[in-house]
Design a protein around this motif. Structure first.
Motif, PDB file in Angstrom:
ATOM      1  N   VAL A  98     -48.233 -42.896  17.946  1.00 18.42           N
ATOM      2  CA  VAL A  98     -49.643 -43.485  17.555  1.00 18.42           C
ATOM      3  C   VAL A  98     -49.616 -45.094  17.948  1.00 18.42           C
ATOM      4  CG1 VAL A  98     -51.834 -43.987  16.215  1.00 18.42           C
ATOM      5  CG2 VAL A  98     -50.471 -41.673  16.351  1.00 18.42           C
ATOM      6  N   LEU A  99     -50.466 -45.760  18.875  1.00 21.88           N
ATOM      7  CA  LEU A  99     -50.312 -47.295  19.091  1.00 21.88           C
ATOM      8  C   LEU A  99     -51.541 -47.767  18.709  1.00 21.88           C
ATOM      9  CD1 LEU A  99     -48.846 -49.799  19.846  1.00 21.88           C
ATOM     10  CD2 LEU A  99     -49.549 -49.317  22.147  1.00 21.88           C
ATOM     11  N   VAL A 100     -51.682 -48.482  17.537  1.00 21.12           N
ATOM     12  CA  VAL A 100     -52.885 -49.216  17.026  1.00 21.12           C
ATOM     13  C   VAL A 100     -53.046 -50.542  17.399  1.00 21.12           C
ATOM     14  CG1 VAL A 100     -54.277 -49.638  15.269  1.00 21.12           C
ATOM     15  CG2 VAL A 100     -53.114 -47.498  14.853  1.00 21.12           C
ATOM     16  N   GLY A 101     -54.064 -50.795  18.177  1.00 25.66           N
ATOM     17  CA  GLY A 101     -54.338 -52.156  18.864  1.00 25.66           C
ATOM     18  C   GLY A 101     -55.342 -52.856  17.826  1.00 25.66           C
ATOM     19  N   ASP A 102     -55.713 -53.881  18.200  1.00 20.18           N
ATOM     20  CA  ASP A 102     -56.966 -54.729  17.641  1.00 20.18           C
ATOM     21  C   ASP A 102     -58.055 -53.979  17.811  1.00 20.18           C
ATOM     22  OD1 ASP A 102     -55.182 -56.952  17.022  1.00 20.18           O
ATOM     23  OD2 ASP A 102     -55.652 -58.034  18.742  1.00 20.18           O
ATOM     24  N   ASP A 103     -58.571 -53.441  18.821  1.00 20.36           N
ATOM     25  CA  ASP A 103     -59.875 -52.810  18.966  1.00 20.36           C
ATOM     26  C   ASP A 103     -59.663 -51.265  19.432  1.00 20.36           C
ATOM     27  OD1 ASP A 103     -61.261 -54.816  18.493  1.00 20.36           O
ATOM     28  OD2 ASP A 103     -60.971 -55.615  20.645  1.00 20.36           O
ATOM     29  N   THR A 127     -56.680 -53.328  11.221  1.00 22.63           N
ATOM     30  CA  THR A 127     -55.617 -52.697  11.794  1.00 22.63           C
ATOM     31  C   THR A 127     -54.603 -51.939  10.884  1.00 22.63           C
ATOM     32  OG1 THR A 127     -55.670 -54.046  13.683  1.00 22.63           O
ATOM     33  CG2 THR A 127     -53.694 -52.845  13.517  1.00 22.63           C
ATOM     34  N   GLN A 128     -54.477 -52.577   9.626  1.00 21.51           N
ATOM     35  CA  GLN A 128     -53.634 -51.946   8.708  1.00 21.51           C
ATOM     36  C   GLN A 128     -54.014 -50.730   7.881  1.00 21.51           C
ATOM     37  OE1 GLN A 128     -50.173 -53.081   8.220  1.00 21.51           O
ATOM     38  NE2 GLN A 128     -50.655 -54.454   9.952  1.00 21.51           N
ATOM     39  N   SER A 186     -53.532 -43.229   9.654  1.00 15.03           N
ATOM     40  CA  SER A 186     -52.826 -42.488  10.623  1.00 15.03           C
ATOM     41  C   SER A 186     -51.828 -41.976   9.978  1.00 15.03           C
ATOM     42  CB  SER A 186     -52.301 -43.441  11.774  1.00 15.03           C
ATOM     43  OG  SER A 186     -53.397 -43.986  12.501  1.00 15.03           O
ATOM     44  N   VAL A 187     -51.080 -42.664   9.253  1.00 14.71           N
ATOM     45  CA  VAL A 187     -49.768 -42.115   8.585  1.00 14.71           C
ATOM     46  C   VAL A 187     -50.268 -40.816   7.555  1.00 14.71           C
ATOM     47  CG1 VAL A 187     -47.993 -42.416   6.789  1.00 14.71           C
ATOM     48  CG2 VAL A 187     -48.295 -43.925   8.715  1.00 14.71           C
ATOM     49  N   ALA A 188     -51.236 -40.819   6.889  1.00 18.34           N
ATOM     50  CA  ALA A 188     -52.146 -40.061   5.982  1.00 18.34           C
ATOM     51  C   ALA A 188     -52.208 -38.960   6.914  1.00 18.34           C
ATOM     52  CB  ALA A 188     -53.117 -40.718   5.476  1.00 18.34           C
ATOM     53  N   LEU A 230     -46.023 -54.305  15.542  1.00 16.35           N
ATOM     54  CA  LEU A 230     -46.676 -53.601  16.677  1.00 16.35           C
ATOM     55  C   LEU A 230     -47.776 -52.695  16.693  1.00 16.35           C
ATOM     56  CD1 LEU A 230     -43.058 -53.117  18.382  1.00 16.35           C
ATOM     57  CD2 LEU A 230     -44.646 -54.991  18.871  1.00 16.35           C
ATOM     58  N   GLY A 231     -48.044 -52.096  15.547  1.00 16.42           N
ATOM     59  CA  GLY A 231     -48.964 -51.305  15.404  1.00 16.42           C
ATOM     60  C   GLY A 231     -48.553 -49.770  15.837  1.00 16.42           C
ATOM     61  N   LEU A 232     -47.141 -49.467  15.716  1.00 14.98           N
ATOM     62  CA  LEU A 232     -46.671 -48.216  16.326  1.00 14.98           C
ATOM     63  C   LEU A 232     -46.204 -47.368  15.188  1.00 14.98           C
ATOM     64  CD1 LEU A 232     -45.863 -46.891  18.809  1.00 14.98           C
ATOM     65  CD2 LEU A 232     -43.653 -47.900  18.650  1.00 14.98           C
ATOM     66  N   ILE A 233     -46.765 -46.210  15.370  1.00 17.09           N
ATOM     67  CA  ILE A 233     -45.921 -45.128  14.238  1.00 17.09           C
ATOM     68  C   ILE A 233     -45.477 -44.058  15.239  1.00 17.09           C
ATOM     69  CG2 ILE A 233     -46.600 -43.286  12.640  1.00 17.09           C
ATOM     70  CD1 ILE A 233     -49.175 -45.150  12.336  1.00 17.09           C
ATOM     71  N   SER A 234     -44.383 -43.359  14.879  1.00 17.73           N
ATOM     72  CA  SER A 234     -43.802 -42.315  15.518  1.00 17.73           C
ATOM     73  C   SER A 234     -43.424 -41.162  14.534  1.00 17.73           C
ATOM     74  CB  SER A 234     -42.414 -42.665  16.439  1.00 17.73           C
ATOM     75  OG  SER A 234     -42.685 -43.649  17.447  1.00 17.73           O
ATOM     76  N   ALA A 235     -43.863 -40.138  14.770  1.00 18.39           N
ATOM     77  CA  ALA A 235     -43.702 -38.947  13.984  1.00 18.39           C
ATOM     78  C   ALA A 235     -43.208 -37.613  14.709  1.00 18.39           C
ATOM     79  CB  ALA A 235     -44.820 -38.651  13.171  1.00 18.39           C
TER      80      ALA A 235
END
Length: 185
Positions: free
Chosen positions: A133-138, A44-45, A51-53, A69-74
């Protein structure tokens, strides 16, 4: 028989005219199916960093992140040269010119005039694109929306832009060696 004041009668008449919405608000158009995809048990990391890149490569600036939370807002914004505002001349005040802010006369001892000169000079209408972008376990979920602001800074258009094309490009960019260069749709 006691007379009913006119204002109470009008209030009761207007209360009967109210309608309740037939459904809750939802994104329209609905996000494409490609905006929800599996990452197949990847770290996940690592997916968050990739995703940030991808987002920064595409010209987005990070607004907020929460790795727990696995959340990115841009978001990114672009000047809209030659943007036609369909509401600009809706009330006959002219194109891009607001001279008077308004006026009012109060009941009793009071009157007021509000003036606002300028407005719209050397200001460009802009389009703001926001991606979450919401990144979960799967899996990964992507949400994207576009907002357009006129020369006064008033929002004129807003819609969900979670399209199949954008999400598919994002998914392919997350795969090893799939980082595209330049600005994407």
């Amino acid at each position: 028989m006691k007379p009913i004041p006119v204002t109470l009668t009008c209030l009761l008449a207007l209360a009967g005219c109210q309608a309740t919405p037939d459904r809750l608000p939802q994104a329209e158009p609905a996000p494409a199916a490609a905006c929800y995809f599996s990452i197949g048990g990847a770290d996940t990391q690592a997916v968050l960093r990739q995703s940030v890149a991808v987002l920064t490569e595409w010209g987005f600036e990070l607004d907020s992140t929460d790795t727990s939370l696995g959340l990115i807002s841009a978001s990114r914004q672009e000047a809209l040269h030659g943007y036609y505002d369909p509401y600009d001349n809706a009330y006959g005040y002219g194109r891009g010119m607001r001279v008077f802010g308004g006026f009012g006369i109060g009941r009793g001892a009071g009157a007021g005039i509000g003036l606002g000169f300028g407005g719209g000079l050397n200001q460009q209408p802009v389009e703001v694109e926001r991606v979450s972008v919401l990144v979960g376990d799967d899996d990964v979920r992507i949400s994207r929306d576009l907002r357009r602001y006129d020369t006064q800074g008033d929002m004129r258009e807003s819609y969900s832009a979670s399209s199949h094309d954008f999400c598919q490009r994002f998914e392919s960019a997350l795969k090893p060696g799939g980082m595209p260069s330049g600005r994407s749709l």
